[in-house]
Design a protein around this motif. Structure first.
Motif, short mmCIF file in Angstrom:
data_model
loop_
_atom_site.label_atom_id
_atom_site.label_comp_id
_atom_site.label_asym_id
_atom_site.label_seq_id
_atom_site.Cartn_x
_atom_site.Cartn_y
_atom_site.Cartn_z
N ARG A 6 -4.18 -4.83 -2.36
CA ARG A 6 -5.25 -4.22 -3.17
C ARG A 6 -5.04 -2.71 -3.30
NH1 ARG A 6 -10.34 -5.70 -4.87
NH2 ARG A 6 -10.22 -7.63 -3.70
N ASP A 7 -4.60 -2.05 -2.21
CA ASP A 7 -4.33 -0.61 -2.27
C ASP A 7 -3.24 -0.31 -3.30
OD1 ASP A 7 -6.10 -0.15 -0.11
OD2 ASP A 7 -4.47 -0.27 1.37
N GLU A 9 -2.22 -2.24 -5.79
CA GLU A 9 -2.70 -2.57 -7.13
C GLU A 9 -3.59 -1.46 -7.68
OE1 GLU A 9 -5.15 -6.13 -9.31
OE2 GLU A 9 -3.80 -6.65 -7.66
N THR A 10 -4.43 -0.89 -6.87
CA THR A 10 -5.31 0.19 -7.31
C THR A 10 -4.49 1.40 -7.76
OG1 THR A 10 -7.13 -0.52 -5.90
CG2 THR A 10 -7.14 1.79 -6.59
N MET A 11 -3.49 1.78 -6.98
CA MET A 11 -2.65 2.92 -7.36
C MET A 11 -1.91 2.65 -8.67
SD MET A 11 -1.03 4.40 -3.82
CE MET A 11 -0.74 2.83 -3.02
N ARG A 13 -2.79 0.48 -11.07
CA ARG A 13 -3.75 0.41 -12.19
C ARG A 13 -4.21 1.82 -12.60
NH1 ARG A 13 -4.95 -4.53 -13.72
NH2 ARG A 13 -4.76 -6.25 -12.25
N ASP A 14 -4.32 2.72 -11.63
CA ASP A 14 -4.67 4.10 -11.96
C ASP A 14 -3.57 4.75 -12.80
OD1 ASP A 14 -7.04 3.89 -10.57
OD2 ASP A 14 -6.35 5.03 -8.82
#
Length: 78
Positions: A6-7, A9-11, A13-14
């Protein structure tokens, strides 16, 4: 605390807000990511992967990086 899918993926997606991002892995060190983004059009595979590594903000840097292995698939949309 180990890094999570998740970490990552968040980076990603940002960094690639219009892209398709999928990250898998659950051991805290080894992951697979697929990033499909229009910004990759005209880039070779090395350039695409460098863009992804830059988005990870040093998480893979050196032997003390939080992320030890990332199998990476990148491409521009069809």
């Amino acid at each position: 605390m180990p890094i999570t899918a998740r970490d990552i993926e968040t980076m990603l997606r940002d960094a690639f807000p219009q892209g398709q991002v999928k990250v898998e892995g659950d051991d805290g060190a080894h992951f697979a990511a697929q990033v499909i983004d229009e910004s990759f059009r005209g880039m070779n595979r090395v350039q695409q992967q460098r863009a992804v590594y830059a988005a990870l903000k040093g998480k893979m840097d050196g032997s003390h990086g939080e992320l030890h292995a990332l199998a990476l698939t990148t491409k521009a949309p069809d």
